[in-house]
Design a protein around this motif. Sequence first.
Motif, PDB file in Angstrom:
ATOM      1  N   GLN A 146       0.114  -3.642  -1.916  1.00  0.00           N
ATOM      2  CA  GLN A 146      -0.994  -4.037  -2.791  1.00  0.00           C
ATOM      3  C   GLN A 146      -2.266  -3.248  -2.503  1.00  0.00           C
ATOM      4  O   GLN A 146      -3.280  -3.465  -3.147  1.00  0.00           O
ATOM      5  CB  GLN A 146      -1.279  -5.537  -2.633  1.00  0.00           C
ATOM      6  CG  GLN A 146      -0.081  -6.445  -2.896  1.00  0.00           C
ATOM      7  CD  GLN A 146       0.489  -6.250  -4.278  1.00  0.00           C
ATOM      8  OE1 GLN A 146       1.620  -5.797  -4.447  1.00  0.00           O
ATOM      9  NE2 GLN A 146      -0.296  -6.552  -5.292  1.00  0.00           N
ATOM     10  N   GLY A 149      -7.462  -5.157   0.570  1.00  0.00           N
ATOM     11  CA  GLY A 149      -8.824  -4.953   1.050  1.00  0.00           C
ATOM     12  C   GLY A 149      -9.176  -6.027   2.057  1.00  0.00           C
ATOM     13  O   GLY A 149      -8.387  -6.334   2.943  1.00  0.00           O
ATOM     14  N   VAL A 160      -5.176   1.907   2.082  1.00  0.00           N
ATOM     15  CA  VAL A 160      -4.748   3.301   1.862  1.00  0.00           C
ATOM     16  C   VAL A 160      -5.499   4.278   2.771  1.00  0.00           C
ATOM     17  O   VAL A 160      -4.963   5.318   3.145  1.00  0.00           O
ATOM     18  CB  VAL A 160      -4.894   3.706   0.371  1.00  0.00           C
ATOM     19  CG1 VAL A 160      -6.346   3.900  -0.020  1.00  0.00           C
ATOM     20  CG2 VAL A 160      -4.084   4.961   0.058  1.00  0.00           C
ATOM     21  N   SER A 193       0.059   7.773  -0.279  1.00  0.00           N
ATOM     22  CA  SER A 193      -1.026   7.167  -1.058  1.00  0.00           C
ATOM     23  C   SER A 193      -0.539   6.696  -2.426  1.00  0.00           C
ATOM     24  O   SER A 193      -1.104   5.777  -3.007  1.00  0.00           O
ATOM     25  CB  SER A 193      -2.178   8.159  -1.254  1.00  0.00           C
ATOM     26  OG  SER A 193      -2.741   8.505  -0.024  1.00  0.00           O
ATOM     27  N   LEU A 194       0.489   7.356  -2.946  1.00  0.00           N
ATOM     28  CA  LEU A 194       1.043   6.921  -4.231  1.00  0.00           C
ATOM     29  C   LEU A 194       1.821   5.610  -4.059  1.00  0.00           C
ATOM     30  O   LEU A 194       1.705   4.694  -4.882  1.00  0.00           O
ATOM     31  CB  LEU A 194       1.970   8.005  -4.796  1.00  0.00           C
ATOM     32  CG  LEU A 194       2.735   7.637  -6.073  1.00  0.00           C
ATOM     33  CD1 LEU A 194       1.767   7.405  -7.235  1.00  0.00           C
ATOM     34  CD2 LEU A 194       3.747   8.710  -6.439  1.00  0.00           C
ATOM     35  N   PHE A 195       2.580   5.517  -2.980  1.00  0.00           N
ATOM     36  CA  PHE A 195       3.357   4.294  -2.748  1.00  0.00           C
ATOM     37  C   PHE A 195       2.448   3.119  -2.381  1.00  0.00           C
ATOM     38  O   PHE A 195       2.754   1.977  -2.702  1.00  0.00           O
ATOM     39  CB  PHE A 195       4.420   4.532  -1.669  1.00  0.00           C
ATOM     40  CG  PHE A 195       5.631   5.219  -2.225  1.00  0.00           C
ATOM     41  CD1 PHE A 195       5.661   6.597  -2.362  1.00  0.00           C
ATOM     42  CD2 PHE A 195       6.730   4.497  -2.662  1.00  0.00           C
ATOM     43  CE1 PHE A 195       6.759   7.242  -2.909  1.00  0.00           C
ATOM     44  CE2 PHE A 195       7.839   5.127  -3.215  1.00  0.00           C
ATOM     45  CZ  PHE A 195       7.852   6.503  -3.337  1.00  0.00           C
ATOM     46  N   GLY A 197      -0.113   0.565  -2.917  1.00  0.00           N
ATOM     47  CA  GLY A 197      -0.672  -0.001  -4.141  1.00  0.00           C
ATOM     48  C   GLY A 197       0.298   0.037  -5.308  1.00  0.00           C
ATOM     49  O   GLY A 197      -0.049  -0.391  -6.411  1.00  0.00           O
ATOM     50  N   SER A 198       1.519   0.528  -5.092  1.00  0.00           N
ATOM     51  CA  SER A 198       2.464   0.614  -6.216  1.00  0.00           C
ATOM     52  C   SER A 198       3.247  -0.689  -6.386  1.00  0.00           C
ATOM     53  O   SER A 198       4.121  -0.786  -7.249  1.00  0.00           O
ATOM     54  CB  SER A 198       3.412   1.794  -6.030  1.00  0.00           C
ATOM     55  OG  SER A 198       4.272   1.571  -4.929  1.00  0.00           O
ATOM     56  N   THR A 201       7.094  -1.099  -6.953  1.00  0.00           N
ATOM     57  CA  THR A 201       7.752  -0.613  -8.169  1.00  0.00           C
ATOM     58  C   THR A 201       8.339   0.786  -8.007  1.00  0.00           C
ATOM     59  O   THR A 201       9.023   1.273  -8.904  1.00  0.00           O
ATOM     60  CB  THR A 201       6.778  -0.582  -9.371  1.00  0.00           C
ATOM     61  OG1 THR A 201       5.745   0.373  -9.090  1.00  0.00           O
ATOM     62  CG2 THR A 201       6.161  -1.944  -9.630  1.00  0.00           C
ATOM     63  N   LEU A 202       8.046   1.453  -6.880  1.00  0.00           N
ATOM     64  CA  LEU A 202       8.514   2.833  -6.706  1.00  0.00           C
ATOM     65  C   LEU A 202       9.494   2.998  -5.552  1.00  0.00           C
ATOM     66  O   LEU A 202      10.261   3.957  -5.519  1.00  0.00           O
ATOM     67  CB  LEU A 202       7.314   3.769  -6.475  1.00  0.00           C
ATOM     68  CG  LEU A 202       6.307   3.927  -7.615  1.00  0.00           C
ATOM     69  CD1 LEU A 202       5.177   4.855  -7.189  1.00  0.00           C
ATOM     70  CD2 LEU A 202       6.979   4.450  -8.878  1.00  0.00           C
ATOM     71  N   GLY A 414     -10.010  -5.289  -7.725  1.00  0.00           N
ATOM     72  CA  GLY A 414     -10.524  -4.563  -6.573  1.00  0.00           C
ATOM     73  C   GLY A 414      -9.521  -4.485  -5.440  1.00  0.00           C
ATOM     74  O   GLY A 414      -9.448  -3.496  -4.724  1.00  0.00           O
ATOM     75  N   GLU A 415      -8.743  -5.569  -5.277  1.00  0.00           N
ATOM     76  CA  GLU A 415      -7.823  -5.589  -4.139  1.00  0.00           C
ATOM     77  C   GLU A 415      -6.595  -6.478  -4.326  1.00  0.00           C
ATOM     78  O   GLU A 415      -5.662  -6.395  -3.543  1.00  0.00           O
ATOM     79  CB  GLU A 415      -8.572  -6.024  -2.865  1.00  0.00           C
ATOM     80  CG  GLU A 415      -9.239  -7.401  -3.001  1.00  0.00           C
ATOM     81  CD  GLU A 415     -10.047  -7.812  -1.766  1.00  0.00           C
ATOM     82  OE1 GLU A 415     -10.415  -6.926  -0.976  1.00  0.00           O
ATOM     83  OE2 GLU A 415     -10.309  -9.015  -1.607  1.00  0.00           O
ATOM     84  N   HIS A 416      -6.571  -7.330  -5.333  1.00  0.00           N
ATOM     85  CA  HIS A 416      -5.422  -8.226  -5.490  1.00  0.00           C
ATOM     86  C   HIS A 416      -4.238  -7.555  -6.162  1.00  0.00           C
ATOM     87  O   HIS A 416      -3.102  -7.925  -5.925  1.00  0.00           O
ATOM     88  CB  HIS A 416      -5.812  -9.470  -6.300  1.00  0.00           C
ATOM     89  CG  HIS A 416      -6.718 -10.400  -5.558  1.00  0.00           C
ATOM     90  ND1 HIS A 416      -7.262 -11.513  -6.132  1.00  0.00           N
ATOM     91  CD2 HIS A 416      -7.171 -10.379  -4.274  1.00  0.00           C
ATOM     92  CE1 HIS A 416      -8.022 -12.141  -5.232  1.00  0.00           C
ATOM     93  NE2 HIS A 416      -7.984 -11.466  -4.117  1.00  0.00           N
ATOM     94  N   GLY A 417      -4.497  -6.611  -7.033  1.00  0.00           N
ATOM     95  CA  GLY A 417      -3.408  -5.928  -7.725  1.00  0.00           C
ATOM     96  C   GLY A 417      -3.231  -6.411  -9.157  1.00  0.00           C
ATOM     97  O   GLY A 417      -3.909  -7.337  -9.617  1.00  0.00           O
ATOM     98  N   ILE A 418      -2.288  -5.803  -9.845  1.00  0.00           N
ATOM     99  CA  ILE A 418      -2.049  -6.082 -11.263  1.00  0.00           C
ATOM    100  C   ILE A 418      -0.903  -7.083 -11.439  1.00  0.00           C
ATOM    101  O   ILE A 418      -1.065  -8.118 -12.071  1.00  0.00           O
ATOM    102  CB  ILE A 418      -1.748  -4.767 -12.018  1.00  0.00           C
ATOM    103  CG1 ILE A 418      -2.921  -3.774 -11.861  1.00  0.00           C
ATOM    104  CG2 ILE A 418      -1.485  -5.046 -13.496  1.00  0.00           C
ATOM    105  CD1 ILE A 418      -4.261  -4.247 -12.354  1.00  0.00           C
TER     106      ILE A 418
END
Lengths: 457, 457
Positions: A146, A149, A160, A193-195, A197-198, A201-202, A414-418
């Motif tokens: 996620q 933060g 990250v 960095s891509l993974f 916060g993903s 899903t990746l 900001g930090e919880h995610g989608i």
Amino acid sequence: MIGSKTKELLKKIVGRERLLDQPAELLSYSYDAYHEEAMPDLVLFPETCEEVSGIMKICSADKIPVTARGAGTSVCGASIPAKHGIVLCFSKMNKIVEINTKDRYVIVEPGVINIDIQKALEPFGFFYPPDPGSMNVSTIGGNVAQNAGGPRCLKYGVTVDYILGMQVVLASGKIVNFGSTNVKDVTGYRLSSLFCGSEGTLGLVTRIILRVVPVPETIKTILVTFDDLDNTAKSVSDIIGAGILPVAMELLDRATINAIEDSARLGLPREAEGSLVIEIDGVKEACEKEIKKIYKKLEANNAVSIQEAKTPKEREKLWTARRSAYGVFAKLAPDLLSEDVTVPVSKVPAMIRKTVEITKKYGLKVGILAHAGDGNMHPMIPADRNNIEQWENVEKALVEIVQAAIDLNGTLSGEHGIGLAKTRFLPLVMSKDDIEFMSVIKKAVDPDGILNPGKFV
Amino acid sequence: MIGSKTKELLKKIVGRERLLDQPAELLSYSYDAYHEEAMPDLVLFPETCEEVSGIMKICSADKIPVTARGAGTSVCGASIPAKHGIVLCFSKMNKIVEINTKDRYVIVEPGVINIDIQKALEPFGFFYPPDPGSMNVSTIGGNVAQNAGGPRCLKYGVTVDYILGMQVVLASGKIVNFGSTNVKDVTGYRLSSLFCGSEGTLGLVTRIILRVVPVPETIKTILVTFDDLDNTAKSVSDIIGAGILPVAMELLDRATINAIEDSARLGLPREAEGSLVIEIDGVKEACEKEIKKIYKKLEANNAVSIQEAKTPKEREKLWTARRSAYGVFAKLAPDLLSEDVTVPVSKVPAMIRKTVEITKKYGLKVGILAHAGDGNMHPMIPADRNNIEQWENVEKALVEIVQAAIDLNGTLSGEHGIGLAKTRFLPLVMSKDDIEFMSVIKKAVDPDGILNPGKFV
């Protein structure tokens, strides 16, 4: 549904004792801290990267959805198995593999709880800065998924910013590694960095290399109250404007203060309209000088009271006030909406006013909590989703709060995610091409869409 | 080759005056600070994102290679048009679009020179921390493409740590935006971090939102010398071990000191075996306390001399010593190999010994320069690539230096990038699957492989 043959293959990997398939057992893995549910068909508890890889090979062949889970504290529904299938719970992959403070890193498995990393580092005089509200229970794997933060991210940055490298199991079952234990490394694409916060899903993160930093010499923590919310918010920008970057500046409004007092009786002044928990750290002499400057700014903004923690125990108490807010609000109603819109710091006062106005219009309770120095707002709305009329009002208020943040140049989260919570709002901040580009990445990495399907991408 | 019809279409976009096609003009764009060359067929100077988009639509249709270029200072050959085609030079997209220190960000076009961002921020009491050696000439677009570092990245982190968002033109010509002006934002995949360091192989960055930070109250800079290189390196780990994170700790060896003296006569002690430029910043009282601690550590490691800058001018002089090293070595021979292997900080002394041993074996000169606090080594090897025997020795030494770094748990590149220079070494630090995964991303984003082809992916 998962066929019995497939189930047997999976059982061979984790053994009977690390597989759940009974409805009563599965139920606990059908929800997290968000207010939706979906039942998994199976829950597996892998213990090694190789097991995860083996599981993914089977799931990939059979196109079975796989949702990763740590402690299940996601407030955006990221760990809910929206399309059923398998929940991979990482709680048994909880080893701290290496602590190397000389070279400023630790290597951990995803199931390690954030606070356990802190405890392990303490004897070395080091710490890992990101401190989500859930840090006493949430796992580092979830924090990474996620890009978590927390209060002290104002000074120290988010998850990250501390990831040096990671090991990932891809949808195909292939094991890949990105980054290294070196604090500087530009070898190839910055894939960790891509993974981060993903949201699972990746790929499935099975090992993480984290940068750690020395514990500062001194920490100073104060709790300030105001009889005006604008002055509270203005103090935040005034302090930053003076060139001071505190560790944290946490804002609580009257409703939040009173809810905390109702529950915990910490002696907070119930008549205060706004309150700030401010923490600074560093060299002792610097903290002493900065705290004086901060007092001046607070006084100029008509602070009513300032309590300074004189001992670690007192500091703990001040933080308890802040940290208990979520729990306290969660008790006020069956459901709690913990919002996460973020605005530029100069827009914090406007965003607070707007949030209060919107919730009032819909007859809802609201407690304002914010990582104010980062503009990261956490208005908390207690409600009951079985009260259909009220829940519709919550939904309407949420839409208006999100729109208000965007109108102020803010963003969805900001930090919880989608997760499940905010996918529908993506078009408000991203163009069709932006969203499509995320799908391009997703499809390339997870062509059958088996990793945490039903989420934002 | 680019057909005349295509050329006409491109000319329509940028006009005659922003298109180069004469061999004498093209020559200047056939090389950068690395020692290889490749001629472009055309050089274009776009002025807007829309022009870049228009160009990419044409190049995409005709599958014409496109290599982005800023100031051409890449030391890994990232801006060399290895497969010819078009060089897109961003020097005319050099506007600072917005400065907002209240909300701690700036928005810039890629052609802005790093130092010009610093100058623009100065009146506001802010700065942008990453400071590559090339900062007086290199563009922010190049800094972003390479994820540039610099001396003060020890304390402040590298380019990627300051990117809040960006606008990118994809190979197809589509324009996408990632991130926002909010310092915290987890809306969707963290794609700006993926594009940062991708060396122009995934897209063309046309606008960048950078986080900026307040200028600290005090800066203290010292230059220390030692008569032993081990003591020099040990001082670095001792200072970090004492819980101090200086802005920078730059190491220079005897050969480097003498080369600087030969050229600039700064009064550095020629007999010193090792030297450190150490800088700290922050609150005045904190700096005073920390510098005392640093002195103690230096004295315990038998420092021979310590010069402290008393004025900004003196500070500038100490930095001139460090900053001139590259230029000085570049003058010693027709070619200069500026290495960039990085090792964990505790391995710096071992890596220095090994580098000296290897270059000696091959009869090569070497000057050791290092961002020592980050373990980021820059041994400089002056040589002549027309001297075939010597150049073969350079190649052999390079292979052994890279292997030595890897044996010490290090990595290929700390801040220079992979480009043409190090693609062949990737299998030493990445598995077949790791490398293949980079190709998966590349192919998804740039299916025809027209963006900076011939580089590491």
